[in-house]
Write an enzyme that holds these catalytic residues in place. Structure first.
Site, PDB file in Angstrom:
ATOM      1  N   ASP A  68       0.824  -1.216   0.000  1.00 32.85           N
ATOM      2  CA  ASP A  68       0.000   0.000   0.000  1.00 32.85           C
ATOM      3  C   ASP A  68       0.852   1.258   0.000  1.00 32.85           C
ATOM      4  O   ASP A  68       0.426   2.305  -0.494  1.00 32.85           O
ATOM      5  CB  ASP A  68      -0.959  -0.009   1.190  1.00 32.85           C
ATOM      6  CG  ASP A  68      -2.036  -1.058   1.011  1.00 32.85           C
ATOM      7  OD1 ASP A  68      -3.079  -0.769   0.425  1.00 32.85           O
ATOM      8  OD2 ASP A  68      -1.788  -2.208   1.440  1.00 32.85           O
ATOM      9  N   GLU A  99      -5.146   4.611   2.048  1.00 30.27           N
ATOM     10  CA  GLU A  99      -3.908   3.833   1.878  1.00 30.27           C
ATOM     11  C   GLU A  99      -3.088   3.835   3.170  1.00 30.27           C
ATOM     12  O   GLU A  99      -2.477   2.837   3.534  1.00 30.27           O
ATOM     13  CB  GLU A  99      -3.069   4.360   0.712  1.00 30.27           C
ATOM     14  CG  GLU A  99      -3.760   4.361  -0.660  1.00 30.27           C
ATOM     15  CD  GLU A  99      -4.235   2.997  -1.143  1.00 30.27           C
ATOM     16  OE1 GLU A  99      -4.023   1.988  -0.456  1.00 30.27           O
ATOM     17  OE2 GLU A  99      -4.858   2.952  -2.214  1.00 30.27           O
ATOM     18  N   HIS A 102      -4.483   1.363   5.410  1.00 27.64           N
ATOM     19  CA  HIS A 102      -4.090   0.012   5.018  1.00 27.64           C
ATOM     20  C   HIS A 102      -2.661  -0.274   5.473  1.00 27.64           C
ATOM     21  O   HIS A 102      -2.360  -1.360   5.951  1.00 27.64           O
ATOM     22  CB  HIS A 102      -4.213  -0.174   3.497  1.00 27.64           C
ATOM     23  CG  HIS A 102      -5.578   0.124   2.958  1.00 27.64           C
ATOM     24  ND1 HIS A 102      -5.852   0.210   1.615  1.00 27.64           N
ATOM     25  CD2 HIS A 102      -6.750   0.370   3.595  1.00 27.64           C
ATOM     26  CE1 HIS A 102      -7.146   0.486   1.448  1.00 27.64           C
ATOM     27  NE2 HIS A 102      -7.698   0.598   2.635  1.00 27.64           N
ATOM     28  N   TYR A 106      -1.696  -3.281   8.054  1.00 27.93           N
ATOM     29  CA  TYR A 106      -0.729  -4.355   7.809  1.00 27.93           C
ATOM     30  C   TYR A 106       0.471  -4.258   8.750  1.00 27.93           C
ATOM     31  O   TYR A 106       1.114  -5.270   9.039  1.00 27.93           O
ATOM     32  CB  TYR A 106      -0.330  -4.367   6.322  1.00 27.93           C
ATOM     33  CG  TYR A 106      -1.500  -4.767   5.433  1.00 27.93           C
ATOM     34  CD1 TYR A 106      -2.249  -5.911   5.725  1.00 27.93           C
ATOM     35  CD2 TYR A 106      -1.873  -4.012   4.322  1.00 27.93           C
ATOM     36  CE1 TYR A 106      -3.332  -6.286   4.937  1.00 27.93           C
ATOM     37  CE2 TYR A 106      -2.961  -4.383   3.530  1.00 27.93           C
ATOM     38  CZ  TYR A 106      -3.686  -5.521   3.844  1.00 27.93           C
ATOM     39  OH  TYR A 106      -4.765  -5.896   3.067  1.00 27.93           O
ATOM     40  N   GLU A 174      -3.948  -2.597  -7.896  1.00 27.58           N
ATOM     41  CA  GLU A 174      -5.114  -2.714  -7.014  1.00 27.58           C
ATOM     42  C   GLU A 174      -6.082  -3.782  -7.540  1.00 27.58           C
ATOM     43  O   GLU A 174      -6.666  -4.528  -6.767  1.00 27.58           O
ATOM     44  CB  GLU A 174      -5.820  -1.359  -6.898  1.00 27.58           C
ATOM     45  CG  GLU A 174      -4.935  -0.324  -6.203  1.00 27.58           C
ATOM     46  CD  GLU A 174      -5.638   0.995  -5.915  1.00 27.58           C
ATOM     47  OE1 GLU A 174      -6.269   1.534  -6.845  1.00 27.58           O
ATOM     48  OE2 GLU A 174      -5.538   1.487  -4.786  1.00 27.58           O
ATOM     49  N   GLU A 208     -10.484  -0.657  -1.834  1.00 24.47           N
ATOM     50  CA  GLU A 208      -9.772  -0.873  -3.103  1.00 24.47           C
ATOM     51  C   GLU A 208     -10.746  -0.849  -4.285  1.00 24.47           C
ATOM     52  O   GLU A 208     -10.414  -0.342  -5.355  1.00 24.47           O
ATOM     53  CB  GLU A 208      -8.988  -2.190  -3.087  1.00 24.47           C
ATOM     54  CG  GLU A 208      -7.878  -2.278  -2.044  1.00 24.47           C
ATOM     55  CD  GLU A 208      -6.833  -1.162  -2.135  1.00 24.47           C
ATOM     56  OE1 GLU A 208      -6.827  -0.391  -3.107  1.00 24.47           O
ATOM     57  OE2 GLU A 208      -6.019  -1.054  -1.198  1.00 24.47           O
ATOM     58  N   HIS A 211     -11.246   2.677  -5.017  1.00 24.40           N
ATOM     59  CA  HIS A 211     -10.062   3.282  -5.653  1.00 24.40           C
ATOM     60  C   HIS A 211      -9.998   2.900  -7.133  1.00 24.40           C
ATOM     61  O   HIS A 211      -9.653   3.720  -7.986  1.00 24.40           O
ATOM     62  CB  HIS A 211      -8.774   2.828  -4.957  1.00 24.40           C
ATOM     63  CG  HIS A 211      -8.735   3.164  -3.498  1.00 24.40           C
ATOM     64  ND1 HIS A 211      -7.831   2.597  -2.623  1.00 24.40           N
ATOM     65  CD2 HIS A 211      -9.491   4.016  -2.764  1.00 24.40           C
ATOM     66  CE1 HIS A 211      -8.051   3.095  -1.415  1.00 24.40           C
ATOM     67  NE2 HIS A 211      -9.046   3.948  -1.473  1.00 24.40           N
TER      68      HIS A 211
END
Ligand SMILES: [Fe+2]
Ligand SMILES: [Fe+2]
Length: 335
Positions: A68, A99, A102, A106, A174, A208, A211
Protein backbone atom coordinates in the site's frame (compact mmCIF):
# COMPACT_ATOMS: atom_id res chain seq x y z
CA UNK A 1 -9.19 19.23 -20.56
CA UNK A 2 -8.32 16.88 -17.76
CA UNK A 3 -4.60 16.54 -18.57
CA UNK A 4 -3.99 20.26 -19.17
CA UNK A 5 -0.68 21.42 -17.82
CA UNK A 6 -1.91 24.66 -16.20
CA UNK A 7 -3.00 23.91 -12.64
CA UNK A 8 -6.80 24.10 -12.37
CA UNK A 9 -8.14 25.01 -8.92
CA UNK A 10 -11.65 26.01 -10.00
CA UNK A 11 -14.48 24.11 -8.39
CA UNK A 12 -17.26 26.39 -9.68
CA UNK A 13 -18.44 25.77 -12.28
CA UNK A 14 -17.63 22.15 -11.58
CA UNK A 15 -16.20 20.39 -14.64
CA UNK A 16 -16.02 16.89 -13.19
CA UNK A 17 -18.90 16.52 -10.70
CA UNK A 18 -18.60 12.73 -10.91
CA UNK A 19 -15.32 12.89 -8.95
CA UNK A 20 -16.81 15.22 -6.36
CA UNK A 21 -19.61 12.68 -5.92
CA UNK A 22 -17.07 9.86 -5.58
CA UNK A 23 -15.27 11.89 -2.93
CA UNK A 24 -18.55 12.44 -1.06
CA UNK A 25 -19.39 8.74 -1.29
CA UNK A 26 -15.94 7.79 -0.07
CA UNK A 27 -16.48 9.82 3.10
CA UNK A 28 -19.28 7.44 4.08
CA UNK A 29 -16.70 4.67 4.24
CA UNK A 30 -14.39 5.58 7.09
CA UNK A 31 -13.02 3.10 9.58
CA UNK A 32 -10.03 2.97 11.90
CA UNK A 33 -7.68 0.22 12.99
CA UNK A 34 -9.03 0.57 16.57
CA UNK A 35 -11.97 -1.51 15.35
CA UNK A 36 -9.76 -4.47 14.41
CA UNK A 37 -9.20 -7.46 16.66
CA UNK A 38 -6.59 -10.09 15.82
CA UNK A 39 -6.86 -12.03 19.11
CA UNK A 40 -8.70 -15.03 17.61
CA UNK A 41 -6.26 -15.05 14.68
CA UNK A 42 -3.45 -15.33 17.19
CA UNK A 43 -5.05 -18.47 18.63
CA UNK A 44 -5.59 -19.90 15.15
CA UNK A 45 -1.97 -19.25 14.21
CA UNK A 46 -0.89 -21.09 17.33
CA UNK A 47 -3.34 -24.00 17.26
CA UNK A 48 -5.07 -24.46 13.92
CA UNK A 49 -2.89 -23.24 11.09
CA UNK A 50 -0.87 -25.95 9.32
CA UNK A 51 2.78 -25.34 8.32
CA UNK A 52 1.64 -25.16 4.67
CA UNK A 53 -0.92 -22.48 5.49
CA UNK A 54 1.63 -20.68 7.67
CA UNK A 55 3.96 -20.39 4.67
CA UNK A 56 1.13 -18.92 2.58
CA UNK A 57 0.30 -16.42 5.33
CA UNK A 58 3.94 -15.44 5.71
CA UNK A 59 4.14 -14.60 2.01
CA UNK A 60 0.88 -12.63 2.11
CA UNK A 61 2.08 -10.57 5.06
CA UNK A 62 5.36 -9.94 3.22
CA UNK A 63 3.44 -8.60 0.20
CA UNK A 64 1.11 -6.43 2.27
CA UNK A 65 3.93 -5.04 4.43
CA UNK A 66 4.94 -2.61 1.68
CA UNK A 67 2.33 -2.83 -1.09
CA UNK A 68 0.00 0.00 0.00
CA UNK A 69 2.96 2.30 0.51
CA UNK A 70 3.97 1.71 -3.10
CA UNK A 71 0.42 2.51 -4.25
CA UNK A 72 0.36 5.67 -2.09
CA UNK A 73 3.71 6.74 -3.50
CA UNK A 74 2.47 6.51 -7.08
CA UNK A 75 -0.77 8.23 -6.16
CA UNK A 76 1.06 11.29 -4.87
CA UNK A 77 3.85 11.40 -7.45
CA UNK A 78 1.74 10.71 -10.52
CA UNK A 79 -2.06 10.63 -10.14
CA UNK A 80 -2.18 13.79 -8.02
CA UNK A 81 0.32 15.58 -10.21
CA UNK A 82 -1.12 14.86 -13.63
CA UNK A 83 -4.92 14.53 -13.33
CA UNK A 84 -5.78 18.21 -13.51
CA UNK A 85 -9.14 18.19 -11.77
CA UNK A 86 -9.58 19.71 -8.30
CA UNK A 87 -12.57 17.37 -7.81
CA UNK A 88 -10.40 14.32 -8.52
CA UNK A 89 -7.72 15.62 -6.15
CA UNK A 90 -10.35 15.67 -3.40
CA UNK A 91 -11.04 12.01 -4.10
CA UNK A 92 -7.31 11.27 -4.10
CA UNK A 93 -6.95 12.98 -0.72
CA UNK A 94 -9.40 10.48 0.75
CA UNK A 95 -7.71 7.63 -1.11
CA UNK A 96 -4.38 8.61 0.40
CA UNK A 97 -6.00 8.50 3.85
CA UNK A 98 -7.33 5.01 3.02
CA UNK A 99 -3.91 3.83 1.88
CA UNK A 100 -2.36 5.02 5.14
CA UNK A 101 -5.03 3.08 7.04
CA UNK A 102 -4.09 0.01 5.02
CA UNK A 103 -0.42 0.58 5.77
CA UNK A 104 -1.29 0.83 9.46
CA UNK A 105 -3.50 -2.26 9.29
CA UNK A 106 -0.73 -4.35 7.81
CA UNK A 107 1.76 -2.95 10.31
CA UNK A 108 -0.59 -4.20 13.04
CA UNK A 109 -0.81 -7.51 11.23
CA UNK A 110 2.98 -7.87 11.12
CA UNK A 111 3.18 -7.03 14.84
CA UNK A 112 0.43 -9.51 15.73
CA UNK A 113 1.36 -12.35 13.39
CA UNK A 114 5.16 -12.21 13.69
CA UNK A 115 6.45 -12.16 17.27
CA UNK A 116 10.12 -12.23 16.26
CA UNK A 117 11.64 -8.79 15.65
CA UNK A 118 14.08 -10.04 13.01
CA UNK A 119 11.32 -11.80 11.11
CA UNK A 120 9.29 -8.59 11.17
CA UNK A 121 12.16 -6.81 9.47
CA UNK A 122 12.35 -9.64 6.93
CA UNK A 123 8.69 -9.02 6.07
CA UNK A 124 9.41 -5.37 5.33
CA UNK A 125 12.53 -6.29 3.33
CA UNK A 126 10.69 -8.93 1.29
CA UNK A 127 10.08 -6.61 -1.66
CA UNK A 128 13.87 -6.62 -2.12
CA UNK A 129 14.75 -10.12 -0.93
CA UNK A 130 11.93 -12.61 -1.63
CA UNK A 131 11.82 -13.11 -5.43
CA UNK A 132 8.07 -13.65 -5.73
CA UNK A 133 7.29 -10.52 -3.68
CA UNK A 134 10.05 -8.58 -5.38
CA UNK A 135 8.61 -9.40 -8.81
CA UNK A 136 5.36 -7.67 -7.86
CA UNK A 137 7.17 -4.60 -6.49
CA UNK A 138 9.43 -4.47 -9.56
CA UNK A 139 6.37 -4.53 -11.81
CA UNK A 140 4.98 -1.50 -9.93
CA UNK A 141 8.30 0.34 -9.98
CA UNK A 142 8.71 -0.30 -13.70
CA UNK A 143 5.50 1.60 -14.50
CA UNK A 144 6.21 4.21 -11.83
CA UNK A 145 9.80 4.85 -12.89
CA UNK A 146 8.87 4.94 -16.58
CA UNK A 147 7.20 8.31 -16.04
CA UNK A 148 9.63 9.76 -13.50
CA UNK A 149 10.84 12.28 -16.04
CA UNK A 150 7.37 13.39 -17.09
CA UNK A 151 7.03 16.86 -15.70
CA UNK A 152 4.28 18.12 -17.98
CA UNK A 153 2.01 16.02 -20.18
CA UNK A 154 2.45 18.27 -23.19
CA UNK A 155 2.58 15.67 -25.96
CA UNK A 156 0.28 12.77 -26.92
CA UNK A 157 3.13 10.35 -26.26
CA UNK A 158 3.57 11.62 -22.70
CA UNK A 159 -0.17 11.53 -22.08
CA UNK A 160 -0.22 7.93 -23.24
CA UNK A 161 2.61 7.01 -20.89
CA UNK A 162 0.66 8.49 -18.01
CA UNK A 163 -2.51 6.65 -19.03
CA UNK A 164 -0.52 3.39 -18.89
CA UNK A 165 0.63 4.26 -15.36
CA UNK A 166 -2.95 5.01 -14.33
CA UNK A 167 -4.25 1.77 -15.81
CA UNK A 168 -1.35 -0.19 -14.34
CA UNK A 169 -2.10 0.82 -10.78
CA UNK A 170 -5.89 0.53 -11.12
CA UNK A 171 -6.13 -2.66 -13.17
CA UNK A 172 -2.96 -4.56 -12.32
CA UNK A 173 -1.87 -3.46 -8.84
CA UNK A 174 -5.11 -2.71 -7.01
CA UNK A 175 -7.25 -4.72 -9.44
CA UNK A 176 -5.15 -7.90 -9.68
CA UNK A 177 -2.35 -8.09 -7.12
CA UNK A 178 -4.58 -7.01 -4.26
CA UNK A 179 -7.58 -9.02 -5.41
CA UNK A 180 -5.32 -12.06 -5.73
CA UNK A 181 -4.11 -11.59 -2.16
CA UNK A 182 -7.67 -11.09 -0.87
CA UNK A 183 -8.77 -14.38 -2.41
CA UNK A 184 -6.41 -16.33 -0.14
CA UNK A 185 -7.95 -14.59 2.88
CA UNK A 186 -11.48 -15.52 1.83
CA UNK A 187 -10.32 -19.06 1.13
CA UNK A 188 -9.00 -19.24 4.71
CA UNK A 189 -12.21 -17.65 5.98
CA UNK A 190 -14.22 -20.35 4.18
CA UNK A 191 -12.36 -22.81 6.42
CA UNK A 192 -13.28 -20.76 9.50
CA UNK A 193 -9.79 -19.32 9.91
CA UNK A 194 -8.41 -15.88 10.78
CA UNK A 195 -11.58 -13.81 11.34
CA UNK A 196 -9.59 -10.70 12.28
CA UNK A 197 -7.78 -10.72 8.96
CA UNK A 198 -11.08 -11.41 7.16
CA UNK A 199 -12.68 -8.35 8.76
CA UNK A 200 -9.72 -6.13 7.85
CA UNK A 201 -9.83 -7.52 4.32
CA UNK A 202 -13.57 -6.79 4.01
CA UNK A 203 -12.94 -3.16 4.73
CA UNK A 204 -9.83 -2.90 2.57
CA UNK A 205 -11.60 -4.77 -0.25
CA UNK A 206 -14.30 -2.08 -0.26
CA UNK A 207 -11.72 0.69 -0.24
CA UNK A 208 -9.77 -0.87 -3.10
CA UNK A 209 -12.94 -1.36 -5.15
CA UNK A 210 -13.64 2.36 -4.70
CA UNK A 211 -10.06 3.28 -5.65
CA UNK A 212 -10.30 1.19 -8.81
CA UNK A 213 -13.60 2.89 -9.70
CA UNK A 214 -11.98 6.31 -9.14
CA UNK A 215 -9.01 5.56 -11.38
CA UNK A 216 -11.27 3.99 -14.02
CA UNK A 217 -13.36 7.17 -13.85
CA UNK A 218 -10.22 9.19 -14.51
CA UNK A 219 -9.42 6.98 -17.50
CA UNK A 220 -12.98 7.48 -18.81
CA UNK A 221 -12.68 11.27 -18.46
CA UNK A 222 -9.33 11.22 -20.27
CA UNK A 223 -10.93 9.16 -23.03
CA UNK A 224 -13.61 11.83 -23.52
CA UNK A 225 -11.05 14.63 -23.74
CA UNK A 226 -8.38 12.73 -25.70
CA UNK A 227 -10.09 9.92 -27.67
CA UNK A 228 -7.11 9.69 -30.02
CA UNK A 229 -4.98 8.20 -27.20
CA UNK A 230 -7.18 5.12 -27.03
CA UNK A 231 -6.09 3.45 -30.23
CA UNK A 232 -5.40 -0.21 -31.05
CA UNK A 233 -1.82 0.14 -29.86
CA UNK A 234 -2.92 1.26 -26.38
CA UNK A 235 -5.40 -1.60 -26.22
CA UNK A 236 -2.67 -4.08 -27.15
CA UNK A 237 -0.32 -2.53 -24.60
CA UNK A 238 -2.99 -2.90 -21.89
CA UNK A 239 -3.60 -6.54 -22.87
CA UNK A 240 0.10 -7.19 -22.63
CA UNK A 241 0.47 -5.39 -19.30
CA UNK A 242 -2.40 -7.39 -17.79
CA UNK A 243 -0.94 -10.64 -19.13
CA UNK A 244 2.40 -9.74 -17.55
CA UNK A 245 0.69 -8.89 -14.24
CA UNK A 246 -1.05 -12.28 -14.25
CA UNK A 247 2.29 -14.06 -14.70
CA UNK A 248 3.86 -12.01 -11.90
CA UNK A 249 0.97 -12.81 -9.56
CA UNK A 250 1.18 -16.49 -10.52
CA UNK A 251 4.85 -16.54 -9.61
CA UNK A 252 3.77 -15.29 -6.19
CA UNK A 253 1.05 -17.95 -6.08
CA UNK A 254 3.47 -20.76 -6.91
CA UNK A 255 5.75 -19.60 -4.11
CA UNK A 256 2.96 -19.04 -1.58
CA UNK A 257 1.44 -22.47 -2.32
CA UNK A 258 4.73 -24.29 -2.87
CA UNK A 259 4.07 -26.61 0.04
CA UNK A 260 0.55 -27.34 -1.30
CA UNK A 261 -2.66 -26.07 0.23
CA UNK A 262 -5.68 -28.24 -0.48
CA UNK A 263 -8.44 -26.28 -2.25
CA UNK A 264 -6.14 -23.67 -3.80
CA UNK A 265 -3.79 -24.11 -6.75
CA UNK A 266 -1.94 -22.05 -9.36
CA UNK A 267 -4.32 -23.43 -12.00
CA UNK A 268 -7.37 -22.10 -10.14
CA UNK A 269 -5.57 -18.86 -9.35
CA UNK A 270 -4.76 -18.32 -13.03
CA UNK A 271 -8.44 -18.65 -13.87
CA UNK A 272 -9.40 -16.25 -11.07
CA UNK A 273 -6.84 -13.67 -12.21
CA UNK A 274 -8.05 -13.99 -15.81
CA UNK A 275 -11.60 -13.47 -14.56
CA UNK A 276 -10.45 -10.31 -12.71
CA UNK A 277 -8.48 -9.11 -15.76
CA UNK A 278 -11.60 -9.37 -17.91
CA UNK A 279 -13.55 -7.35 -15.34
CA UNK A 280 -10.86 -4.64 -15.52
CA UNK A 281 -10.93 -4.67 -19.34
CA UNK A 282 -14.70 -4.18 -19.30
CA UNK A 283 -14.29 -1.29 -16.85
CA UNK A 284 -11.81 0.23 -19.29
CA UNK A 285 -14.20 -0.15 -22.20
CA UNK A 286 -12.11 -2.85 -23.90
CA UNK A 287 -13.13 -6.32 -25.04
CA UNK A 288 -12.79 -9.20 -22.60
CA UNK A 289 -9.81 -11.35 -23.37
CA UNK A 290 -10.13 -14.53 -21.34
CA UNK A 291 -13.86 -15.28 -21.04
CA UNK A 292 -13.59 -17.53 -18.00
CA UNK A 293 -15.85 -17.91 -15.00
CA UNK A 294 -14.89 -17.17 -11.40
CA UNK A 295 -13.54 -20.48 -10.02
CA UNK A 296 -13.68 -19.32 -6.39
CA UNK A 297 -17.15 -19.66 -4.92
CA UNK A 298 -15.93 -18.00 -1.71
CA UNK A 299 -15.20 -14.85 -3.71
CA UNK A 300 -18.67 -14.85 -5.25
CA UNK A 301 -20.03 -14.76 -1.72
CA UNK A 302 -17.93 -11.67 -1.23
CA UNK A 303 -19.48 -10.11 -4.31
CA UNK A 304 -23.07 -10.66 -3.25
CA UNK A 305 -22.55 -9.50 0.32
CA UNK A 306 -20.36 -6.47 -0.17
CA UNK A 307 -21.78 -4.44 2.69
CA UNK A 308 -22.25 -6.85 5.54
CA UNK A 309 -20.04 -9.58 6.83
CA UNK A 310 -22.21 -12.25 8.41
CA UNK A 311 -19.29 -14.42 9.41
CA UNK A 312 -17.95 -12.47 12.30
CA UNK A 313 -19.37 -11.84 15.72
CA UNK A 314 -19.52 -8.13 15.22
CA UNK A 315 -20.75 -6.46 12.10
CA UNK A 316 -19.48 -3.10 11.07
CA UNK A 317 -21.60 -1.53 8.43
CA UNK A 318 -20.25 0.27 5.46
CA UNK A 319 -21.07 3.71 6.75
CA UNK A 320 -19.20 5.12 9.70
CA UNK A 321 -21.22 5.10 12.90
CA UNK A 322 -23.40 2.15 12.00
CA UNK A 323 -21.94 -0.56 14.19
CA UNK A 324 -24.53 -3.13 15.17
CA UNK A 325 -24.54 -6.58 16.74
CA UNK A 326 -25.41 -9.56 14.57
CA UNK A 327 -28.63 -10.07 16.52
CA UNK A 328 -29.77 -6.60 15.61
CA UNK A 329 -29.47 -7.08 11.88
CA UNK A 330 -32.62 -6.67 9.91
CA UNK A 331 -33.19 -5.97 6.30
CA UNK A 332 -34.49 -2.56 7.31
CA UNK A 333 -31.00 -1.41 8.23
CA UNK A 334 -30.25 1.46 5.89
CA UNK A 335 -26.91 1.30 4.15
FE1 LIG B 1 -4.72 0.06 -0.28
FE1 LIG C 1 -5.99 1.47 -2.97
Amino acid sequence: MILDTDLDLTLRPMKYPQFFQMYRNSLKNIWTTDELDFSVDFEHLRDRISPKEAHLIKRLVAFWATADNIVAHNLVLNFYKHVNSPEYRMFLGKQLFDEMLHVETYLLLVDNYIPDINERKEAFDAYKTVPSVQAKADFCFKYMDSINDLDKLDTPEKRKQFVMNLICFAACVEGLFFFGSFSYVYFLRSKGLLPGLATATNWIFRDESMHIDGAMGAVAAIKVDYPELFDKKLEQDVYQMLAEAIEVELKFCEDALEMGVSGMSPVLMRQYLEFCADARLVQLGFEKRYNVSNPFSFMMLQDVQPLTNFFEKRVTEYQKGLTVKVDDISFDVAF
